[in-house]
Write a protein that holds these residues in place. Sequence first.
Motif, short mmCIF file in Angstrom:
data_model
loop_
_atom_site.label_atom_id
_atom_site.label_comp_id
_atom_site.label_asym_id
_atom_site.label_seq_id
_atom_site.Cartn_x
_atom_site.Cartn_y
_atom_site.Cartn_z
N LEU A 7 -12.39 -0.71 -5.99
CA LEU A 7 -11.44 0.40 -5.88
C LEU A 7 -10.15 -0.05 -5.18
O LEU A 7 -10.20 -0.66 -4.11
CB LEU A 7 -12.05 1.56 -5.11
CG LEU A 7 -11.17 2.80 -4.94
CD1 LEU A 7 -10.85 3.43 -6.29
CD2 LEU A 7 -11.85 3.82 -4.02
N CYS A 8 -9.02 0.25 -5.80
CA CYS A 8 -7.74 -0.12 -5.20
C CYS A 8 -6.76 1.02 -5.38
O CYS A 8 -7.03 2.01 -6.07
CB CYS A 8 -7.18 -1.39 -5.86
SG CYS A 8 -6.60 -1.15 -7.56
N HIS A 9 -5.60 0.89 -4.74
CA HIS A 9 -4.49 1.82 -4.93
C HIS A 9 -3.26 1.00 -5.29
O HIS A 9 -2.94 0.02 -4.62
CB HIS A 9 -4.24 2.65 -3.67
CG HIS A 9 -5.32 3.65 -3.40
ND1 HIS A 9 -6.52 3.30 -2.81
CD2 HIS A 9 -5.40 4.98 -3.67
CE1 HIS A 9 -7.29 4.39 -2.72
NE2 HIS A 9 -6.65 5.40 -3.23
N ASP A 33 8.26 -4.33 -9.95
CA ASP A 33 7.52 -4.66 -8.73
C ASP A 33 6.48 -3.59 -8.44
O ASP A 33 6.77 -2.38 -8.49
CB ASP A 33 8.48 -4.76 -7.54
CG ASP A 33 9.25 -6.07 -7.54
OD1 ASP A 33 8.62 -7.11 -7.78
OD2 ASP A 33 10.47 -6.04 -7.32
N VAL A 34 5.27 -4.03 -8.14
CA VAL A 34 4.21 -3.12 -7.74
C VAL A 34 3.57 -3.66 -6.47
O VAL A 34 3.72 -4.83 -6.12
CB VAL A 34 3.13 -2.97 -8.84
CG1 VAL A 34 3.71 -2.37 -10.10
CG2 VAL A 34 2.47 -4.30 -9.14
N CYS A 35 2.85 -2.78 -5.80
CA CYS A 35 2.11 -3.15 -4.59
C CYS A 35 0.69 -2.62 -4.74
O CYS A 35 0.51 -1.45 -5.10
CB CYS A 35 2.78 -2.57 -3.35
SG CYS A 35 1.89 -2.89 -1.80
N MET A 36 -0.30 -3.48 -4.49
CA MET A 36 -1.70 -3.08 -4.57
C MET A 36 -2.34 -3.21 -3.19
O MET A 36 -2.11 -4.20 -2.49
CB MET A 36 -2.46 -3.94 -5.57
CG MET A 36 -3.96 -3.62 -5.65
SD MET A 36 -4.89 -4.75 -6.73
CE MET A 36 -4.31 -4.21 -8.34
N ALA A 37 -3.16 -2.23 -2.84
CA ALA A 37 -3.89 -2.27 -1.57
C ALA A 37 -5.38 -2.09 -1.84
O ALA A 37 -5.77 -1.21 -2.62
CB ALA A 37 -3.39 -1.19 -0.62
N VAL A 38 -6.19 -2.92 -1.20
CA VAL A 38 -7.65 -2.85 -1.29
C VAL A 38 -8.20 -2.84 0.13
O VAL A 38 -7.82 -3.68 0.95
CB VAL A 38 -8.21 -4.05 -2.07
CG1 VAL A 38 -9.73 -4.02 -2.07
CG2 VAL A 38 -7.68 -4.07 -3.50
N THR A 39 -9.09 -1.89 0.43
CA THR A 39 -9.59 -1.76 1.81
C THR A 39 -11.09 -1.49 1.82
O THR A 39 -11.59 -0.70 1.01
CB THR A 39 -8.88 -0.61 2.54
OG1 THR A 39 -7.47 -0.83 2.52
CG2 THR A 39 -9.35 -0.50 3.98
N LEU A 62 -1.11 -6.80 -1.82
CA LEU A 62 -0.50 -7.74 -2.74
C LEU A 62 0.80 -7.16 -3.29
O LEU A 62 0.90 -5.95 -3.50
CB LEU A 62 -1.42 -8.04 -3.93
CG LEU A 62 -2.81 -8.58 -3.69
CD1 LEU A 62 -3.83 -7.46 -3.77
CD2 LEU A 62 -3.15 -9.63 -4.74
N PHE A 63 1.74 -8.05 -3.53
CA PHE A 63 3.00 -7.68 -4.17
C PHE A 63 3.20 -8.56 -5.39
O PHE A 63 2.80 -9.72 -5.41
CB PHE A 63 4.19 -7.88 -3.22
CG PHE A 63 4.14 -7.04 -1.98
CD1 PHE A 63 4.74 -5.80 -1.95
CD2 PHE A 63 3.52 -7.50 -0.83
CE1 PHE A 63 4.70 -5.02 -0.80
CE2 PHE A 63 3.48 -6.75 0.32
CZ PHE A 63 4.07 -5.49 0.33
N GLY A 64 3.85 -8.03 -6.40
CA GLY A 64 4.15 -8.84 -7.58
C GLY A 64 4.74 -8.00 -8.69
O GLY A 64 4.81 -6.77 -8.60
#
Length: 222
Positions: A41-43, A84-90, A113-115
Amino acid sequence: MSKQNTQNQSPASERTRVKRGHKRADYSKTTVNEILDAMPLCHVAYTFDGKPVVTPTLQWREGEHVYWHGSAASRLIRKAEGTDVCMAVTLMDGMVLARSAFHHSVNYRSVMLFGKASLIKGEAAKTASLKAMFEQWFPGRWDEMRPMLAKELKATSILSIRIDEASAKVRTGPPVDDEEDYALPIWAGILPVTTSVGKPIDDPKNLQGLMPPASLAKFIIG
């Protein structure tokens, strides 16, 4: 307690540099990959019509890239390629109770992450990526299912970013209180939080006599 960046690596870019709680930062690929592989699961944050939008979805890693999927009809997905997108996983590992409200915290493992998003194109490439997703989560499941229909593949979009700009941030251990507060008669400690997989629940529309498949073997104990 903080996880120290024992590998003494530097952030890939200024926007991946952890500024608040920098002692908890870890820029090693090993740590980043372990967290990505542990939590599907990520955002993902996009910029849509000049405004930020964050959506939850499922991610999977193949080597140096992270992938996520969505509806081909989604306006966010259609406009994401090349942006550009940013992904967060916690992962949350525990509630940390201190002797003061200020020092309460949580134990966690996180990655940001950025990319620039890249759209996976072509039926063969999309099929291979989707198969990789299933093989990571449920080894053998792809071959247990009926083949994917052309219209289903067309309705699914897959995006990816390369794991070049990434940082992990990790907190472990007990609360860190002010020295004078350790003498107070107040309980402090950790309330562990875990993610577990339960016993499979049959679909009531299953054909009679069907059992959980081999692809669930790694989740089923006993």
